[in-house]
Design an enzyme around this catalytic site. Structure first.
Site, PDB file in Angstrom:
ATOM      1  N   ASN A   1       0.843  -1.194   0.000  1.00  0.00           N
ATOM      2  CA  ASN A   1       0.000   0.000   0.000  1.00  0.00           C
ATOM      3  C   ASN A   1       0.880   1.246   0.000  1.00  0.00           C
ATOM      4  O   ASN A   1       1.760   1.378   0.848  1.00  0.00           O
ATOM      5  CB  ASN A   1      -0.910  -0.028   1.237  1.00  0.00           C
ATOM      6  CG  ASN A   1      -1.825   1.180   1.340  1.00  0.00           C
ATOM      7  OD1 ASN A   1      -2.005   1.748   2.395  1.00  0.00           O
ATOM      8  ND2 ASN A   1      -2.412   1.583   0.227  1.00  0.00           N
TER       9      ASN A   1
ATOM     10  N   HIS B   1      -7.554   5.927  -0.087  1.00  0.00           N
ATOM     11  CA  HIS B   1      -6.189   5.417  -0.231  1.00  0.00           C
ATOM     12  C   HIS B   1      -5.966   4.093   0.481  1.00  0.00           C
ATOM     13  O   HIS B   1      -4.923   3.484   0.314  1.00  0.00           O
ATOM     14  CB  HIS B   1      -5.221   6.483   0.315  1.00  0.00           C
ATOM     15  CG  HIS B   1      -3.803   6.320  -0.104  1.00  0.00           C
ATOM     16  ND1 HIS B   1      -3.403   6.184  -1.419  1.00  0.00           N
ATOM     17  CD2 HIS B   1      -2.652   6.276   0.627  1.00  0.00           C
ATOM     18  CE1 HIS B   1      -2.096   6.072  -1.485  1.00  0.00           C
ATOM     19  NE2 HIS B   1      -1.609   6.113  -0.253  1.00  0.00           N
TER      20      HIS B   1
END
Length: 282
Positions: free
Chosen positions: A102, A261
């Site tokens: 990520n 996100h």
């Protein structure tokens, strides 16, 4: 937060990690993002047991984060972290692993796959740093601006951290007081602030800053790559995926609506199914 384990890699760097699913032959490594107070557990604590049903799963605190060492002198960060992760793999007897990264962890995963191609299997990248090149959205983005504000004078504050975290997600209910308190305690420690400053400096060094421009090397990736983006990502906006999708030979893109996100948390069940299917789990 679970206790986790430690391993010391070449050069004396001590890394902290969580492990589950050790009975499985294949390994998946989860690499977290780079916001203040981030750690493997904060980004992937809930996902870890799901992946561990099919894989030996390692969630690693990257250098400078969580309970890992926080050096203030190191090479360009993606290379620094990628080499440290390979060192951890060596110590744990992992010849090859799939990677789920990520943001900052996505960038580390890509650099590892480029510099150590035999060690990386498939890559799942959520809004990856360095690989994202905004074609339409302005730079710096809203999220990057708030990242810089956190430690700017007069210094870090709980309010500035909460503002940053709220930009991370579309679902504001994920930003609880408990999360903000936990992240602020970790992020405001002097050693964490020093490590964050060193990381930022490493991205701006004239002789090595191009190592962070992963989009320039994306065409060299030979691994299968799943790009995952939140339509409402305010850190690395969706248009940043287009060049990577165009240039990575074996890439595919999945976009979650109503997602920022942190796809692995905001779209928890869907993300887990999507990633595990891509990695080949039954």
């Amino acid at each position: 937060m679970a206790e986790g384990k430690y391993v010391t890699v070449q050069g004396g760097l001590k890394l902290h990690y969580h492990e589950a699913g050790g009975e499985h032959p294949e390994t998946v490594i989860l690499l977290h993002g780079g916001g203040p107070g981030a750690s493997a557990w904060s980004n992937f604590g809930r996902n870890l047991p799901v992946f561990a049903k099919n894989y030996r799963t390692l969630a690693i605190d990257q250098p400078g984060f969580g309970r890992s060492d926080k050096p203030t002198e190191h090479p360009q960060y993606f290379r620094h972290s990628a080499d440290a992760v390979v060192g951890l793999m060596d110590e744990l007897g992992v010849e090859r692993a799939h990677f789920v990264g990520n943001s900052l962890g996505g960038g580390t995963s890509v650099r590892l796959a480029l510099n150590h191609p035999k060690r990386a299997g498939r890559l799942v990248l959520m809004g990856p740093g360095g690989l994202s090149l905004n074609l339409f959205a302005p730079d710096p983005t809203e999220g990057i601006k708030n990242l810089g504000r956190f430690s700017a004078p007069p210094g870090p504050s709980r309010e500035k951290l909460e503002a940053f975290l709220r930009i991370m997600v579309h679902d504001q209910s994920l930003i609880t007081d408990e999360l903000v308190d936990e992240r602020f305690a970790a992020a405001s420690a002097p050693e964490s602030l020093a490590a964050m400053k060193a990381m930022g400096k490493s991205f701006a060094q004239p002789d090595t800053y191009e190592e962070g421009m992963l989009w320039r090397e994306a065409h060299r990736l030979r691994q299968r790559v799943l790009l995952i983006w939140g339509r409402e990502d305010r850190v690395n906006p969706l248009d940043g995926a287009l060049l990577a999708l165009k240039t990575i030979p074996r890439a595919q893109l999945h976009v979650f609506g109503g997602c920022g996100h942190w796809a692995q948390l905001e779209k928890f069940d869907e993300f887990n199914r999507l990633a595990l299917d891509f990695l080949g789990a039954s």
